[in-house]
Design a protein around this motif. Structure first.
Motif, PDB file in Angstrom:
ATOM      1  N   SER A 261      -7.712 -15.926 -30.971  1.00 11.38           N
ATOM      2  CA  SER A 261      -6.956 -17.168 -31.207  1.00 11.38           C
ATOM      3  C   SER A 261      -6.153 -16.342 -32.438  1.00 11.38           C
ATOM      4  O   SER A 261      -6.152 -15.351 -32.686  1.00 11.38           O
ATOM      5  CB  SER A 261      -7.835 -18.241 -32.012  1.00 11.38           C
ATOM      6  N   GLY A 262      -5.141 -17.334 -32.635  1.00 12.86           N
ATOM      7  CA  GLY A 262      -3.897 -16.700 -33.581  1.00 12.86           C
ATOM      8  C   GLY A 262      -2.762 -16.108 -33.083  1.00 12.86           C
ATOM      9  O   GLY A 262      -2.522 -16.052 -31.749  1.00 12.86           O
ATOM     10  N   ALA A 263      -2.028 -15.508 -33.850  1.00 17.46           N
ATOM     11  CA  ALA A 263      -0.814 -14.830 -33.305  1.00 17.46           C
ATOM     12  C   ALA A 263      -1.075 -13.725 -32.571  1.00 17.46           C
ATOM     13  O   ALA A 263      -0.288 -13.145 -31.519  1.00 17.46           O
ATOM     14  CB  ALA A 263       0.034 -14.114 -34.597  1.00 17.46           C
ATOM     15  N   THR A 264      -2.177 -12.850 -32.522  1.00 14.64           N
ATOM     16  CA  THR A 264      -2.622 -12.031 -31.621  1.00 14.64           C
ATOM     17  C   THR A 264      -3.475 -12.252 -30.554  1.00 14.64           C
ATOM     18  O   THR A 264      -3.884 -11.187 -30.036  1.00 14.64           O
ATOM     19  CB  THR A 264      -3.287 -10.822 -32.683  1.00 14.64           C
ATOM     20  N   THR A 265      -3.536 -13.421 -30.135  1.00 20.86           N
ATOM     21  CA  THR A 265      -4.462 -13.753 -29.189  1.00 20.86           C
ATOM     22  C   THR A 265      -4.124 -13.091 -27.855  1.00 20.86           C
ATOM     23  O   THR A 265      -2.985 -12.716 -27.464  1.00 20.86           O
ATOM     24  CB  THR A 265      -4.013 -15.212 -28.663  1.00 20.86           C
ATOM     25  N   GLY A 266      -5.457 -12.414 -27.276  1.00 28.29           N
ATOM     26  CA  GLY A 266      -5.176 -11.465 -26.140  1.00 28.29           C
ATOM     27  C   GLY A 266      -5.213 -10.055 -26.590  1.00 28.29           C
ATOM     28  O   GLY A 266      -5.265  -9.204 -25.698  1.00 28.29           O
ATOM     29  N   LYS A 267      -4.924  -9.798 -27.714  1.00 29.13           N
ATOM     30  CA  LYS A 267      -4.862  -8.343 -28.310  1.00 29.13           C
ATOM     31  C   LYS A 267      -6.337  -7.538 -28.131  1.00 29.13           C
ATOM     32  O   LYS A 267      -7.310  -8.346 -28.653  1.00 29.13           O
ATOM     33  CB  LYS A 267      -4.269  -8.313 -29.687  1.00 29.13           C
ATOM     34  N   VAL A 268      -6.320  -6.524 -27.426  1.00 27.99           N
ATOM     35  CA  VAL A 268      -7.538  -5.644 -27.454  1.00 27.99           C
ATOM     36  C   VAL A 268      -7.589  -4.562 -28.150  1.00 27.99           C
ATOM     37  O   VAL A 268      -6.611  -3.872 -28.324  1.00 27.99           O
ATOM     38  CB  VAL A 268      -7.734  -5.442 -25.827  1.00 27.99           C
ATOM     39  N   ALA A 269      -8.822  -4.193 -28.781  1.00 38.12           N
ATOM     40  CA  ALA A 269      -8.899  -3.087 -29.642  1.00 38.12           C
ATOM     41  C   ALA A 269     -10.103  -2.633 -29.430  1.00 38.12           C
ATOM     42  O   ALA A 269     -11.128  -3.043 -29.038  1.00 38.12           O
ATOM     43  CB  ALA A 269      -8.689  -3.602 -31.089  1.00 38.12           C
ATOM     44  N   LEU A 270     -10.063  -1.206 -29.751  1.00 41.26           N
ATOM     45  CA  LEU A 270     -11.348  -0.443 -29.492  1.00 41.26           C
ATOM     46  C   LEU A 270     -11.838  -0.088 -30.997  1.00 41.26           C
ATOM     47  O   LEU A 270     -11.252   0.450 -32.120  1.00 41.26           O
ATOM     48  CB  LEU A 270     -10.999   0.924 -29.039  1.00 41.26           C
ATOM     49  N   LEU A 271     -13.101  -0.339 -31.290  1.00 39.01           N
ATOM     50  CA  LEU A 271     -13.804  -0.119 -32.623  1.00 39.01           C
ATOM     51  C   LEU A 271     -14.157   1.533 -32.694  1.00 39.01           C
ATOM     52  O   LEU A 271     -15.093   1.934 -31.959  1.00 39.01           O
ATOM     53  CB  LEU A 271     -15.028  -0.992 -32.657  1.00 39.01           C
ATOM     54  N   LYS A 272     -13.533   2.136 -33.351  1.00 38.16           N
ATOM     55  CA  LYS A 272     -13.621   3.676 -33.590  1.00 38.16           C
ATOM     56  C   LYS A 272     -13.893   4.196 -34.938  1.00 38.16           C
ATOM     57  O   LYS A 272     -13.056   4.260 -35.538  1.00 38.16           O
ATOM     58  CB  LYS A 272     -12.343   4.498 -32.877  1.00 38.16           C
ATOM     59  N   ASP A 273     -15.066   3.784 -35.494  1.00 33.27           N
ATOM     60  CA  ASP A 273     -15.345   4.334 -36.683  1.00 33.27           C
ATOM     61  C   ASP A 273     -16.820   4.589 -36.791  1.00 33.27           C
ATOM     62  O   ASP A 273     -17.956   3.728 -36.609  1.00 33.27           O
ATOM     63  CB  ASP A 273     -15.159   3.141 -37.559  1.00 33.27           C
TER      64      ASP A 273
END
Length: 397
Positions: A278-290
């Motif tokens: 949800s929100g302005a970045t809806t659909g944005k995919v990201a990788l957790l690299k930490d």
């Protein structure tokens, strides 16, 4: 010794193009410096000039001139400066900026850095006036005091900062090329719409690709509704939508929560693929690299693509970042409404997958290596920009 001098004591202003209509632009043997050229570049770029007819009545720009934007939608973007470092005839300035011509000699690299330093920018921002749009007065701008060391010291500072800027530009160009390479590879290594096989394949792989629902191979899991009143300064970091960054990785400022005993339904580990729901970045995919944290917690409206082991997980990462994912995403987002998607909608997305897991792994490994290189350059670029910012703050107090 550094002296504080008013801009008005060191030079005078001049206007940009006047008496022009839109029909006058886009043709002619003269050039003019565009608004975006001034706004975006501390040193004006020769690549962002537009055509106009030669007009002796207009003010030509000269080497050493400075251009300032006169208005913007936010006070922080008013009065952005750009230095002209070239000797060219018949070059003018756009009408939405004004020019400033120093009457003393400056090192131009020093001048460009100094006028965009935090100290000077604060003084300019303070002068911005307006409600829906902010403007700045040329007269008041001339009352701003700026630091003026000796020309010899300016040259040393300017050369040093110019080298830093050139290194940043070089890394930006390399990063851009790598991102373009990734985009092109996605086009070739995945089937296009209405096709069942990609254009290019790795050698020794010719098994068929089969269409499957995303939810059958990597169902999207929702997060937990953590109470903001119970956020801590330390503990388990919570991945919120704000942590899904534009570069495709998870980062930024985390909120923290006390570790829970039964957290299997919302725990995340390094390598997790997540989605803004949800929100302005809806659909944005990201990788957790930490790897600095053993585990993370998944906030509500953050989706996690679970690893069932059916399809190579590195391949899943590429699928959900592909253009085909975005095509299907557009079909479930309602135009004009608050962006919002459900797990069911995402789970119903259909993609072609190679049935050979070795081919999945091969494609996934290729993109993983490419993303590692991209991340390396992005990290270097971030560090260089932080270095530049720190230097500007310490040099111009």
């Amino acid at each position: 010794m550094w002296k504080q001098r008013k801009l008005g004591e060191l030079g005078s202003t001049f206007t940009g193009l006047t008496g022009k209509t839109k029909e006058d632009f886009g043709h002619g043997d003269a050039k003019f410096v565009t608004y975006m050229n001034v706004f975006q570049n501390a040193v004006a770029s020769l690549e962002q000039l537009d055509s106009v007819e030669i007009d002796p009545k207009q003010n030509e720009v000269k080497k050493g001139d400075v251009f300032f934007t006169t208005s913007s939608e936010t006070p922080e973007e008013v009065g952005m400066s750009s230095v002209w470092k070239y000797n060219y005839d018949n070059v003018y300035l756009n009408s939405f900026t004004f020019g400033y011509r120093p009457n003393i000699e400056f090192d131009l690299d020093y001048l460009a850095a100094m006028l965009r330093s935090t100290t000077v920018r604060k003084k300019i921002t303070f002068l911005a006036q307006g409600i829906s749009r902010y403007n700045i007065s040329k007269t008041k701008m001339m009352d701003i005091e700026v630091p003026v060391p000796s020309l010899e010291e300016q040259a040393k500072i300017g050369a040093f900062l110019s080298n830093v800027e050139q290194t940043i530009t070089l890394h930006q160009e390399k990063l851009s090329k790598l991102q373009s390479l990734k985009k092109a590879a996605l086009q070739f290594l995945f089937p296009k719409k209405d096709e069942i096989e990609p254009k290019a394949r790795f050698t020794n792989f010719n098994d068929i690709w089969k269409q499957r629902k995303l939810g059958d191979v990597t169902p999207l899991r929702g997060g937990s509704a953590f109470q903001s009143s119970q956020f801590k300064k330390t503990g388990i970091p919570i991945v919120r939508i704000s942590n899904i960054l534009s570069d495709g990785f998870v980062g930024g400022t985390y909120a923290y929560y006390q570790e829970q005993k039964s957290d299997e339904g919302y725990v995340l580990y390094d390598g997790a693929i997540i989605l803004a729901m949800s929100g302005a970045t809806t659909g944005k995919v990201a990788l957790l690299k930490d790897r600095t944290n053993k585990k993370f917690y998944q906030n509500q409206r953050v989706g996690y693509f679970t690893d069932l082991g059916i399809v190579d997980y590195s391949f899943i990462s590429i699928v959900v970042q592909s253009f085909l994912f975005n095509v299907q995403l557009k079909t479930v987002l309602v135009a004009g409404a608050q962006p919002n998607i459900s797990s069911k909608e995402i789970n119903d997305f259909k993609f072609y997958f190679p049935i050979n897991k070795k081919e999945q792994a091969k494609i996934g490994a290729f993109f993983k290596k490419l993303e590692t290189i991209i991340l390396l350059y992005q990290t270097k670029l971030d560090k260089l920009q932080m270095l530049k910012s720190a230097l500007l703050q310490k040099m111009f107090i």
